[in-house]
Design a protein around this motif. Structure first.
Motif, PDB file in Angstrom:
ATOM      1  N   SER A   1      97.440 -36.489  18.903  1.00 11.18           N
ATOM      2  CA  SER A   1      97.903 -35.916  20.171  1.00 11.18           C
ATOM      3  C   SER A   1      97.180 -34.429  20.618  1.00 11.18           C
ATOM      4  N   LEU A   2      96.515 -33.894  19.760  1.00  2.66           N
ATOM      5  CA  LEU A   2      95.843 -32.646  19.993  1.00  2.66           C
ATOM      6  C   LEU A   2      94.434 -32.875  20.551  1.00  2.66           C
ATOM      7  N   VAL A   3      93.598 -32.268  19.683  1.00  2.46           N
ATOM      8  CA  VAL A   3      92.190 -32.392  19.820  1.00  2.46           C
ATOM      9  C   VAL A   3      91.865 -33.686  19.940  1.00  2.46           C
ATOM     10  N   ALA A   4      92.311 -34.603  18.870  1.00  5.01           N
ATOM     11  CA  ALA A   4      91.955 -35.999  18.939  1.00  5.01           C
ATOM     12  C   ALA A   4      92.421 -36.889  19.997  1.00  5.01           C
ATOM     13  N   SER A   5      93.127 -36.441  20.924  1.00  3.75           N
ATOM     14  CA  SER A   5      93.580 -37.244  21.988  1.00  3.75           C
ATOM     15  C   SER A   5      92.519 -37.570  23.107  1.00  3.75           C
ATOM     16  N   ALA A   6      91.495 -36.790  22.655  1.00  2.00           N
ATOM     17  CA  ALA A   6      90.174 -37.028  23.831  1.00  2.00           C
ATOM     18  C   ALA A   6      89.047 -38.195  23.177  1.00  2.00           C
ATOM     19  N   THR A   7      89.566 -38.702  21.920  1.00  2.00           N
ATOM     20  CA  THR A   7      88.700 -39.704  21.237  1.00  2.00           C
ATOM     21  C   THR A   7      89.105 -41.132  21.880  1.00  2.00           C
ATOM     22  N   GLY A   8      90.337 -41.480  22.453  1.00  2.00           N
ATOM     23  CA  GLY A   8      90.646 -42.510  23.080  1.00  2.00           C
ATOM     24  C   GLY A   8      90.951 -43.497  21.774  1.00  2.00           C
ATOM     25  N   LEU A   9      91.055 -43.145  20.471  1.00  2.00           N
ATOM     26  CA  LEU A   9      91.289 -44.015  19.320  1.00  2.00           C
ATOM     27  C   LEU A   9      92.891 -44.238  19.261  1.00  2.00           C
ATOM     28  N   ASP A  10      92.866 -45.545  18.716  1.00  2.00           N
ATOM     29  CA  ASP A  10      94.471 -46.170  18.543  1.00  2.00           C
ATOM     30  C   ASP A  10      95.151 -45.274  17.206  1.00  2.00           C
ATOM     31  N   PRO A  11      95.921 -44.595  17.562  1.00  2.00           N
ATOM     32  CA  PRO A  11      96.662 -43.728  16.444  1.00  2.00           C
ATOM     33  C   PRO A  11      96.951 -44.409  15.191  1.00  2.00           C
ATOM     34  N   PHE A  12      97.274 -45.822  15.411  1.00  2.00           N
ATOM     35  CA  PHE A  12      98.024 -46.615  14.139  1.00  2.00           C
ATOM     36  C   PHE A  12      96.758 -47.237  13.733  1.00  2.00           C
ATOM     37  N   SER A  13      95.615 -47.223  14.017  1.00  2.00           N
ATOM     38  CA  SER A  13      94.462 -48.184  13.506  1.00  2.00           C
ATOM     39  C   SER A  13      93.126 -47.558  14.198  1.00  2.00           C
ATOM     40  N   HIS A  14      92.388 -46.730  13.237  1.00  2.00           N
ATOM     41  CA  HIS A  14      91.512 -45.771  13.766  1.00  2.00           C
ATOM     42  C   HIS A  14      90.216 -45.626  12.813  1.00  2.00           C
ATOM     43  N   GLU A  15      90.070 -46.388  11.500  1.00  2.00           N
ATOM     44  CA  GLU A  15      89.232 -46.030  10.477  1.00  2.00           C
ATOM     45  C   GLU A  15      87.805 -46.817  10.908  1.00  2.00           C
ATOM     46  N   ASN A  16      87.683 -47.904  11.699  1.00  2.00           N
ATOM     47  CA  ASN A  16      86.650 -48.578  11.859  1.00  2.00           C
ATOM     48  C   ASN A  16      86.345 -48.727  13.535  1.00  2.00           C
ATOM     49  N   ASP A  17      85.868 -47.868  14.146  1.00  2.00           N
ATOM     50  CA  ASP A  17      85.870 -47.740  15.536  1.00  2.00           C
ATOM     51  C   ASP A  17      84.691 -48.440  15.808  1.00  2.00           C
ATOM     52  N   GLU A  18      84.707 -49.281  16.839  1.00  2.00           N
ATOM     53  CA  GLU A  18      83.724 -50.160  17.352  1.00  2.00           C
ATOM     54  C   GLU A  18      82.514 -49.598  18.085  1.00  2.00           C
ATOM     55  N   HIS A  19      82.856 -48.254  18.340  1.00  2.00           N
ATOM     56  CA  HIS A  19      81.634 -47.389  18.983  1.00  2.00           C
ATOM     57  C   HIS A  19      80.958 -46.409  18.213  1.00  2.00           C
ATOM     58  N   GLY A  20      81.165 -46.775  16.715  1.00  2.00           N
ATOM     59  CA  GLY A  20      80.252 -46.000  15.863  1.00  2.00           C
ATOM     60  C   GLY A  20      80.696 -44.665  15.748  1.00  2.00           C
ATOM     61  N   MET A  21      81.891 -44.378  15.818  1.00  2.00           N
ATOM     62  CA  MET A  21      82.473 -42.909  16.004  1.00  2.00           C
ATOM     63  C   MET A  21      82.981 -42.562  14.387  1.00  2.00           C
ATOM     64  N   LEU A  22      82.774 -41.575  13.714  1.00  2.00           N
ATOM     65  CA  LEU A  22      83.288 -41.122  12.490  1.00  2.00           C
ATOM     66  C   LEU A  22      84.325 -40.184  12.837  1.00  2.00           C
ATOM     67  N   PHE A  23      85.500 -40.295  12.415  1.00  2.00           N
ATOM     68  CA  PHE A  23      86.449 -39.365  12.596  1.00  2.00           C
ATOM     69  C   PHE A  23      87.570 -39.150  11.594  1.00  2.00           C
ATOM     70  N   ILE A  24      87.772 -37.888  11.033  1.00  2.00           N
ATOM     71  CA  ILE A  24      89.159 -37.764  10.432  1.00  2.00           C
ATOM     72  C   ILE A  24      89.648 -36.344  10.853  1.00  2.00           C
ATOM     73  N   ASN A  25      90.954 -36.291  10.765  1.00  2.00           N
ATOM     74  CA  ASN A  25      91.581 -35.092  10.925  1.00  2.00           C
ATOM     75  C   ASN A  25      93.060 -34.978  10.225  1.00  2.00           C
ATOM     76  N   LYS A  26      93.292 -33.552  10.322  1.00  4.10           N
ATOM     77  CA  LYS A  26      94.839 -33.179  10.153  1.00  4.10           C
ATOM     78  C   LYS A  26      95.302 -32.267  10.752  1.00  4.10           C
ATOM     79  N   THR A  27      96.712 -32.353  11.263  1.00  5.70           N
ATOM     80  CA  THR A  27      97.148 -31.363  12.222  1.00  5.70           C
ATOM     81  C   THR A  27      98.404 -30.803  11.442  1.00  5.70           C
ATOM     82  N   GLY A  28      98.700 -29.716  11.975  1.00  4.37           N
ATOM     83  CA  GLY A  28      99.883 -28.738  11.568  1.00  4.37           C
ATOM     84  C   GLY A  28     100.626 -28.325  12.631  1.00  4.37           C
ATOM     85  N   ARG A  29     101.923 -28.491  12.641  1.00  8.64           N
ATOM     86  CA  ARG A  29     102.912 -27.985  13.397  1.00  8.64           C
ATOM     87  C   ARG A  29     104.264 -27.256  13.011  1.00  8.64           C
ATOM     88  N   ASP A  30     104.764 -26.160  13.545  1.00  8.80           N
ATOM     89  CA  ASP A  30     105.719 -25.629  13.415  1.00  8.80           C
ATOM     90  C   ASP A  30     106.202 -24.902  14.524  1.00  8.80           C
TER      91      ASP A  30
END
Length: 305
Positions: free
Chosen positions: A224-253
């Protein structure tokens, strides 16, 4: 905010993404300004927010954008990353059994985030708790892992990783009293960016540990933050068909938003981290902070694609 050149570092491994159709490197040079991101972050800083940002080009090893990236700030749930590293190292070394069952009965209830608190299963294997911690920011699962490996071990791992401006202070709590640590974890944008870059380059503890932690983080559902621009499926985004490599972690308080990760496409690969601590006085204050993360995400996508 400004940029800061850094010493050269090893490039992102070629096996991580295809380079066969990459345009000449000079084609990306004109997009290195991150003008909209700088404006958004300057506006936040002018309103009283504390902002720390770091973007590193993984091919060149240089800083693309840096602003107060050395400053130590609270990073909320992003502090679970060294905990996951310690757990993965324990699995590899044989000091922890991935299938060891941990019962939550002895843990103090915590409801700040996650799904295990809503599940009927009172006990889960350590490997599943690591997935819940990385994928859903599960506070109860993270506390279980922390209880199992111990806070001193995680602090020793942080020191071994060379993270001088990072610390895991405490477990997750619903309410922090005067005798409790003021935050769950602290960190700096520079070190967070470096850790994620090291993960994809197999330099965190060992190639096996790096791969395991990166795999867990690839399940993260908070886009929902930086990664919102990727257009990836939040529930299944390990193997993107457009060749994107992406991992992330967020923190909220309360008044804290943090994201760190790696984004790579056909033109370039970057590791990034953004920490924003702000007065959460209204929904508009919060949305301005969120919009800065999304602006960074759009410009990162332009940079790598």
């Amino acid at each position: 905010m400004g940029t800061e050149p850094r010493r050269d570092a090893e490039s992102l491994r070629g096996s991580r993404r295809s380079t066969s159709r990459r345009p000449p490197r000079r084609a990306a040079v004109g997009r290195r300004s991150f003008t909209s991101t700088l404006k958004a972050l300057d506006d936040l800083a002018a309103s009283g927010a504390k902002v720390s940002v770091r973007i590193t080009d993984l091919d060149r090893g240089n800083s693309v954008l840096a602003g107060d990236d050395f400053v130590t700030l609270p990073v909320a749930g992003l502090g679970v990353v060294p905990l996951l590293v310690e757990v993965a190292a324990g699995f590899e070394e044989g000091t922890l059994d991935p299938l060891e069952i941990f019962d939550r009965e002895g843990l103090e209830p915590v409801t700040v985030g996650g799904v295990w608190q809503h599940l009927k299963a009172p006990a889960l294997p350590l490997s599943d708790l690591a997935v819940l911690t990385a994928a859903t920011g599960d506070a109860l699962a993270a506390n279980a892992l922390l209880s199992r490996v111990g806070l001193p071990a995680v602090r020793a791992r942080i020191e071994q990783l060379g993270l001088a401006r990072s610390a895991l202070l405490d477990r997750f709590r619903d309410v922090r009293g005067p005798d409790d640590a003021p935050h769950f974890a602290l960190g700096s944008a520079r070190e967070l960016s470096e850790v994620f870059g090291a993960l994809v380059n197999s330099k965190v503890v060992s190639p096996g540990v790096s791969a395991q932690v990166a795999e867990w983080l690839s399940f993260n559902q908070d886009l929902s933050l930086v990664a919102s621009a990727t257009g990836l499926d939040p529930f299944s985004h390990e193997n993107d068909e457009h060749g994107m490599l992406f991992i992330n972690k967020t923190g909220r308080d309360s008044g804290i938003r943090v994201e760190a990760g790696v984004l790579a496409g056909p033109r370039a690969g970057v590791s990034y981290a953004l920490i924003v601590c702000f007065d959460d006085l209204s929904i508009m204050h919060r949305m301005r902070a969120h919009e800065a993360f999304r602006t960074l995400g759009m410009e990162l996508m332009e940079y790598v694609f």
